[in-house]
Design a protein around this motif. Sequence first.
Motif, PDB file in Angstrom:
ATOM      1  N   GLU A 234       7.005  18.452  93.013  1.00 54.34           N
ATOM      2  CA  GLU A 234       7.324  17.265  93.581  1.00 54.34           C
ATOM      3  C   GLU A 234       7.633  16.111  92.304  1.00 54.34           C
ATOM      4  OE1 GLU A 234       6.302  13.635  96.828  1.00 54.34           O
ATOM      5  OE2 GLU A 234       5.104  15.635  96.824  1.00 54.34           O
ATOM      6  N   PHE A 235       6.869  16.021  91.408  1.00 54.42           N
ATOM      7  CA  PHE A 235       7.003  15.180  90.302  1.00 54.42           C
ATOM      8  C   PHE A 235       7.082  15.911  89.049  1.00 54.42           C
ATOM      9  CE2 PHE A 235       3.845  13.198  93.557  1.00 54.42           C
ATOM     10  CZ  PHE A 235       4.613  12.107  93.775  1.00 54.42           C
ATOM     11  N   VAL A 236       7.970  15.295  88.229  1.00 58.41           N
ATOM     12  CA  VAL A 236       8.487  15.950  87.216  1.00 58.41           C
ATOM     13  C   VAL A 236       7.650  15.827  85.874  1.00 58.41           C
ATOM     14  CG1 VAL A 236      10.415  16.136  85.478  1.00 58.41           C
ATOM     15  CG2 VAL A 236      10.931  15.674  87.903  1.00 58.41           C
ATOM     16  N   GLN A 237       7.270  16.867  85.120  1.00 56.43           N
ATOM     17  CA  GLN A 237       6.661  16.815  83.949  1.00 56.43           C
ATOM     18  C   GLN A 237       7.725  17.220  82.874  1.00 56.43           C
ATOM     19  OE1 GLN A 237       2.945  19.411  84.546  1.00 56.43           O
ATOM     20  NE2 GLN A 237       1.749  17.411  85.258  1.00 56.43           N
ATOM     21  N   LEU A 238       7.754  16.854  81.785  1.00 58.13           N
ATOM     22  CA  LEU A 238       8.681  17.196  80.770  1.00 58.13           C
ATOM     23  C   LEU A 238       8.496  18.474  80.135  1.00 58.13           C
ATOM     24  CD1 LEU A 238       9.093  13.769  78.865  1.00 58.13           C
ATOM     25  CD2 LEU A 238      10.220  14.449  81.001  1.00 58.13           C
ATOM     26  N   SER A 239       7.198  18.813  80.088  1.00 61.96           N
ATOM     27  CA  SER A 239       7.078  20.249  79.468  1.00 61.96           C
ATOM     28  C   SER A 239       7.320  21.413  80.255  1.00 61.96           C
ATOM     29  CB  SER A 239       5.439  20.455  79.094  1.00 61.96           C
ATOM     30  OG  SER A 239       4.641  20.386  80.206  1.00 61.96           O
TER      31      SER A 239
ATOM     32  N   ALA B  44      16.494   6.621  83.952  1.00 62.49           N
ATOM     33  CA  ALA B  44      15.035   6.672  83.474  1.00 62.49           C
ATOM     34  C   ALA B  44      14.339   7.922  83.089  1.00 62.49           C
ATOM     35  CB  ALA B  44      14.267   5.995  84.653  1.00 62.49           C
ATOM     36  N   LEU B  45      14.768   9.179  83.677  1.00 63.59           N
ATOM     37  CA  LEU B  45      14.268  10.385  83.238  1.00 63.59           C
ATOM     38  C   LEU B  45      14.996  10.727  81.964  1.00 63.59           C
ATOM     39  CD1 LEU B  45      12.858  12.832  83.677  1.00 63.59           C
ATOM     40  CD2 LEU B  45      14.389  13.673  85.472  1.00 63.59           C
ATOM     41  N   PHE B  46      16.328  10.540  81.788  1.00 58.85           N
ATOM     42  CA  PHE B  46      17.202  10.708  80.477  1.00 58.85           C
ATOM     43  C   PHE B  46      16.430  10.196  79.454  1.00 58.85           C
ATOM     44  CE2 PHE B  46      20.306   9.384  77.442  1.00 58.85           C
ATOM     45  CZ  PHE B  46      20.997  10.547  77.302  1.00 58.85           C
ATOM     46  N   ASN B  47      16.176   8.955  79.495  1.00 59.96           N
ATOM     47  CA  ASN B  47      15.460   8.145  78.623  1.00 59.96           C
ATOM     48  C   ASN B  47      14.113   8.943  77.989  1.00 59.96           C
ATOM     49  OD1 ASN B  47      17.495   6.366  78.551  1.00 59.96           O
ATOM     50  ND2 ASN B  47      16.453   4.689  79.566  1.00 59.96           N
ATOM     51  N   SER B  48      13.358   9.038  79.111  1.00 62.27           N
ATOM     52  CA  SER B  48      12.079   9.877  78.952  1.00 62.27           C
ATOM     53  C   SER B  48      12.290  11.038  78.236  1.00 62.27           C
ATOM     54  CB  SER B  48      11.207  10.121  80.094  1.00 62.27           C
ATOM     55  OG  SER B  48      11.066   8.969  80.807  1.00 62.27           O
ATOM     56  N   VAL B  49      13.144  11.930  78.562  1.00 62.97           N
ATOM     57  CA  VAL B  49      13.491  13.461  77.790  1.00 62.97           C
ATOM     58  C   VAL B  49      13.925  13.084  76.337  1.00 62.97           C
ATOM     59  CG1 VAL B  49      14.884  15.478  77.853  1.00 62.97           C
ATOM     60  CG2 VAL B  49      14.066  14.568  80.077  1.00 62.97           C
ATOM     61  N   VAL B  50      14.774  12.020  76.280  1.00 63.61           N
ATOM     62  CA  VAL B  50      15.331  11.713  74.913  1.00 63.61           C
ATOM     63  C   VAL B  50      14.303  11.415  74.107  1.00 63.61           C
ATOM     64  CG1 VAL B  50      16.869  10.207  73.660  1.00 63.61           C
ATOM     65  CG2 VAL B  50      17.834  11.615  75.710  1.00 63.61           C
TER      66      VAL B  50
ATOM     67  N   GLU C 247      10.725  11.733  74.653  1.00 65.25           N
ATOM     68  CA  GLU C 247       9.562  12.483  74.604  1.00 65.25           C
ATOM     69  C   GLU C 247       9.457  13.983  74.488  1.00 65.25           C
ATOM     70  OE1 GLU C 247       6.641  11.199  77.499  1.00 65.25           O
ATOM     71  OE2 GLU C 247       7.662   9.419  77.667  1.00 65.25           O
ATOM     72  N   ALA C 248      10.799  14.378  74.906  1.00 67.59           N
ATOM     73  CA  ALA C 248      11.237  15.762  74.793  1.00 67.59           C
ATOM     74  C   ALA C 248      12.602  16.255  74.689  1.00 67.59           C
ATOM     75  CB  ALA C 248      10.514  16.715  76.123  1.00 67.59           C
TER      76      ALA C 248
ATOM     77  N   THR D 176      22.410   6.605  71.517  1.00 70.37           N
ATOM     78  CA  THR D 176      22.581   7.018  70.043  1.00 70.37           C
ATOM     79  C   THR D 176      21.915   8.253  69.817  1.00 70.37           C
ATOM     80  OG1 THR D 176      23.443   4.652  69.682  1.00 70.37           O
ATOM     81  CG2 THR D 176      22.570   6.103  67.750  1.00 70.37           C
ATOM     82  N   LYS D 177      20.602   8.062  70.154  1.00 75.12           N
ATOM     83  CA  LYS D 177      19.543   9.151  69.882  1.00 75.12           C
ATOM     84  C   LYS D 177      20.164  10.543  70.389  1.00 75.12           C
ATOM     85  CE  LYS D 177      15.058  11.043  69.868  1.00 75.12           C
ATOM     86  NZ  LYS D 177      13.456  10.677  70.213  1.00 75.12           N
ATOM     87  N   ALA D 178      20.615  10.469  71.925  1.00 72.12           N
ATOM     88  CA  ALA D 178      21.031  11.543  72.356  1.00 72.12           C
ATOM     89  C   ALA D 178      22.255  12.151  71.743  1.00 72.12           C
ATOM     90  CB  ALA D 178      21.351  11.532  74.073  1.00 72.12           C
ATOM     91  N   VAL D 179      23.168  11.486  71.579  1.00 74.60           N
ATOM     92  CA  VAL D 179      24.533  11.878  70.668  1.00 74.60           C
ATOM     93  C   VAL D 179      24.260  12.496  69.536  1.00 74.60           C
ATOM     94  CG1 VAL D 179      26.568  11.282  69.770  1.00 74.60           C
ATOM     95  CG2 VAL D 179      26.092  10.135  71.940  1.00 74.60           C
TER      96      VAL D 179
END
Length: 540
Positions: free
Chosen positions: A251-256, A275-281, A283-284, A307-310
């Motif tokens: 139900e809840f997302v863990q990045l690992s 928000a999830l995109f930012n967290s992944v960029v 932290e993971a 910028t970091k994603a690109v």
Amino acid sequence: MKTEEAAAPAVACSSAALAVHRQINRTTTPYPRDSSVVARFEYWAARRPHATAAVQEDRTLTYRELDRLANGLARELGEDGVGLGTAVAVCVARSPEMLVALLGVLKCGGTYVPVDPLWPDERLRAVLSDAGCTRVLSDRPGTLAQRLEGTGCRVLEVMERTLVPLDTGPECPAGPESVACINFTSGSTGRAKGVPILHRGIVRLVHGASYGPLDENSHVLQVTPVTFDIATWEIWAALLNGGTSVMYPAEFVQLSHLERVIKAGRVTILLLTTALFNSVVDEAPEALETVATITSGGEAHSHRHMTKAVRTYGSGRVVNLYGPTECTCIATYYPVDEPPRPDVPLPIGRPIQNTRLYVLADDARRLCEPGETGEICLAGDGLAVGYLGRPDLTEAAFVHRDIGGVPERLYRTGDMGRLLPGGDVVFEGRRDDQVKINGFRIELGEITHHLNSHPLVKQSCVAVHDNRGDKSLVAFVVPTGPDASPDGFREHLVAKLPRYMVPAQIHLCERFPLTSNGKIDRRALLTAHSSPAPSGEFIR
């Protein structure tokens, strides 16, 4: 409708404004416009019966298996009286059974209404009442039946052990203009608004996609709750193209865990909330290194994360998306092929396939020139039919206009934007108090409505605290007496609103500062109470 269109007010427009709008609105793309969601799924079930339709960890369902299970459920629902336009609530955790439930409702012509078991009883009952649901499909029938006692809703069990596969199901009476689902969004009056989405809107969303490749080789991540409109894209982008739905198991997302799911499922395209995109960029970032097309939307993006994603993933892989529920999830796209300039807002781009966009001013009666700020209005096959049972809201938001001799039915988004000289659109905020937090659309007025209903509240307001792109809700309350406490107000809101709408902080104030025109000065309140608090903690 023809009479309304013929009488539509003409929109004033210069030749320059009309030319640039016509340029960006050349979006007509061939697609199966006269097909329903069911017809498109059954097309692939017949063409690729042994291909994997859904995978969740070690569980897989082929198209044939999913089709047969949905046939069995549809036959059961049909015998129970579900037919064309019957609203059936679906409260099933993310799983292959959830897909069976959605398809089963659609196959007998019904309309599925996604609901969340974490909603408070008051909201759950209100949504079921507004949608006219008398049946709820659930994988937790006992608990739900107790909560719905006295509502007249029957809870029908949908679990792996209860499903009976059939080779054929009932003949589906639904067509492209039938309502496939009803998504509920926040409402400023204190009651959620139902948005009926047509079969045609969903088919248009996922065919001939301009924002990324979708075909039988696509593996599409399904990670958002089914009650969130992004799930509409996640689910049907796979199943209406012969691809594979890769379902996140928890139900809840863990990045690992997210990284393992993406790589094990060989995900080729996904849509993450901002928000999830930012967290992944942050932290993971390695979680997305194998994904060919990374799309994201739901609220404004920060330049830092883009910028970091690109720089991490390279050109041609990251796409910024924009779109309200009323336009079936996605309306515009902007490929982010180079790091955005910090002094220029990140565009939301141009309309996707079979969608049109106009920037209008003067109560949607004048077409804006390039560079002029106006309201973003949308047209095309993705538009919803209006708001469920709310003709007043429908009339205000869905309007008919004549634009350069072309009659259009428009959805007034309430979002402000402007056209850049090259034709891309830049988002410039709202004209009301609607906000996006973690991808969820929230009417601040709905929160204040419920706060003000508390007997110890004299006055309240809600604002958004933005900490470098990390947004949270903050409430301010002028209490009626000394017995008031933030904890008490929190308990009051938790009983009435989904968790994502409960402010992270609640502050008690003696009075509210006012702006020069007599409105509550939210900026001054945020400045005066700027000490950080952990998410979900309430401070005084």
